[in-house]
Design a protein around this motif. Structure first.
Motif, mmCIF file in Angstrom:
data_model
loop_
_atom_site.group_PDB
_atom_site.id
_atom_site.type_symbol
_atom_site.label_atom_id
_atom_site.label_comp_id
_atom_site.label_asym_id
_atom_site.label_seq_id
_atom_site.Cartn_x
_atom_site.Cartn_y
_atom_site.Cartn_z
ATOM 1 N N ASN A 85 14.845 33.643 87.730
ATOM 2 C CA ASN A 85 15.254 34.952 87.168
ATOM 3 C C ASN A 85 16.796 34.790 87.140
ATOM 4 O OD1 ASN A 85 13.354 37.486 87.483
ATOM 5 N ND2 ASN A 85 12.830 36.258 89.061
ATOM 6 N N SER A 86 17.431 33.728 87.631
ATOM 7 C CA SER A 86 18.842 33.424 87.525
ATOM 8 C C SER A 86 19.033 32.527 86.141
ATOM 9 C CB SER A 86 19.486 32.710 88.722
ATOM 10 O OG SER A 86 19.208 33.596 89.762
ATOM 11 N N ARG A 87 18.004 31.985 85.682
ATOM 12 C CA ARG A 87 18.102 31.097 84.480
ATOM 13 C C ARG A 87 18.759 29.722 84.964
ATOM 14 N NH1 ARG A 87 21.326 32.148 80.650
ATOM 15 N NH2 ARG A 87 22.392 33.561 81.918
ATOM 16 N N ILE A 144 19.457 36.462 93.766
ATOM 17 C CA ILE A 144 19.284 36.464 92.240
ATOM 18 C C ILE A 144 20.451 37.236 91.528
ATOM 19 C CG2 ILE A 144 18.269 37.390 90.252
ATOM 20 C CD1 ILE A 144 15.690 37.050 91.966
ATOM 21 N N SER A 148 23.401 34.907 90.032
ATOM 22 C CA SER A 148 23.592 34.928 88.500
ATOM 23 C C SER A 148 25.220 35.660 88.269
ATOM 24 C CB SER A 148 22.733 36.139 88.236
ATOM 25 O OG SER A 148 21.461 35.754 88.384
ATOM 26 N N GLU A 152 27.832 33.198 86.151
ATOM 27 C CA GLU A 152 28.092 33.737 84.792
ATOM 28 C C GLU A 152 29.617 34.003 84.561
ATOM 29 O OE1 GLU A 152 25.640 37.443 84.637
ATOM 30 O OE2 GLU A 152 23.666 36.355 84.023
ATOM 31 N N PHE A 259 22.484 25.658 83.644
ATOM 32 C CA PHE A 259 21.509 26.810 83.229
ATOM 33 C C PHE A 259 20.444 26.070 82.444
ATOM 34 C CE2 PHE A 259 24.989 29.564 84.327
ATOM 35 C CZ PHE A 259 24.392 30.631 84.722
#
Length: 263
Positions: A85-87, A144, A148, A152, A259
């Motif tokens: 879910n965090s890629r 998550i 994330s 980011e 990622f």
């Protein structure tokens, strides 16, 4: 107090009628989540029924080694879900997130069982598996959000981070604003829930205790233990620390391919 009444399968089937509202909203607003919704509901239903069967045997056998093995399996699945879910890259971040869960939620679980509950057997399925699953589940969303937001923000303001390094800041001094932002993003929703707990909603641990037949007084004692928040805070902070050690080289430069969609 008596345990909660059982639900007949036919009545449980009628419960899926509650999905009509989100399905209609998705169609009207063109959210594009119908496929994901039905896949998620199907997986949830299958997994819960399979786990319910497994838990019956775990509770019957109540073998310490089996209980510990199942908790380790839960940690593995929690890691995979958090990374997915965090890629983030599975190859680079599976072990860091695994150790964050293992140390963070695991230490809180052992402390809760040994010091607060103080049972005769620390590794009984009723405590190790059930409470462990609750701690891992509550930590999942926060991890998550935390990792994330962290990566980011770093990608977005990477020049600011490098500028801090060029001025003589250590790596952790340059990373501190990003860590602080990620921690706040992960913990604020949980802190808001804690502030309204008992008035706006009944938390999961307390609800489970009451449905299981425990008195509200006993259920409140389990909830006030604050084990969930401690597990969340430790797991999030450790996930940021461990993934940072894996995501940067010896010069403090971010490694490529963190990622999954990186080229």
């Amino acid at each position: 107090m008596e345990a909660a009444p059982d639900i007949a399968l036919i009545r449980l089937f009628f419960g899926f009628g509650l999905l009509i509202a989100p399905v209609v909203l998705s169609l009207l607003l063109r959210l594009g989540i119908l496929r994901q919704l039905f896949v998620s509901v199907g997986r949830m239903t299958a997994q819960l029924f399979l786990v319910s069967i497994l838990l019956i045997y775990l509770f019957d056998w109540d073998n310490a080694w089996l209980n510990v093995t199942w908790v380790m399996i839960m940690i593995v699945f929690a890691c995979l879900s958090a990374i997915s879910n965090s890629r983030l890259s599975y190859q680079k971040f599976f072990l860091p997130v695994f150790f964050a869960y293992f140390i963070g939620a695991g230490s809180v679980l052992l402390f809760f069982n040994a010091v607060i509950v103080n049972p005769n057997n620390l590794f009984t399925a009723q405590l190790l598996v059930v409470v462990g699953g609750m701690l891992l589940g509550n930590s999942l969303n926060s991890i998550i959000i935390g990792i994330s937001r962290y990566y980011e923000s770093l990608y977005k303001d990477y020049k600011q981070y490098l500028f801090g390094l060029s001025l003589g800041a250590t790596q952790w001094e340059a990373l501190r604003p990003f860590i602080r932002e990620a921690m706040l993003a992960a913990l604020r929703p949980f802190l808001a829930n804690m502030a309204t707990m008992g008035v706006v909603f009944l938390p999961g641990m307390m609800t489970g205790q009451i449905l299981g037949g425990a008195s509200p007084e006993t259920a409140i004692k389990y909830q006030v233990a604050l084990a969930i928040f401690a597990a969340v805070a430790m797991s999030v902070s450790l996930s940021l620390y461990f993934t940072s050690r894996k995501g940067f080289d010896a010069y403090g430069v971010m490694k490529p391919g963190l990622f999954r969609n990186d080229k």
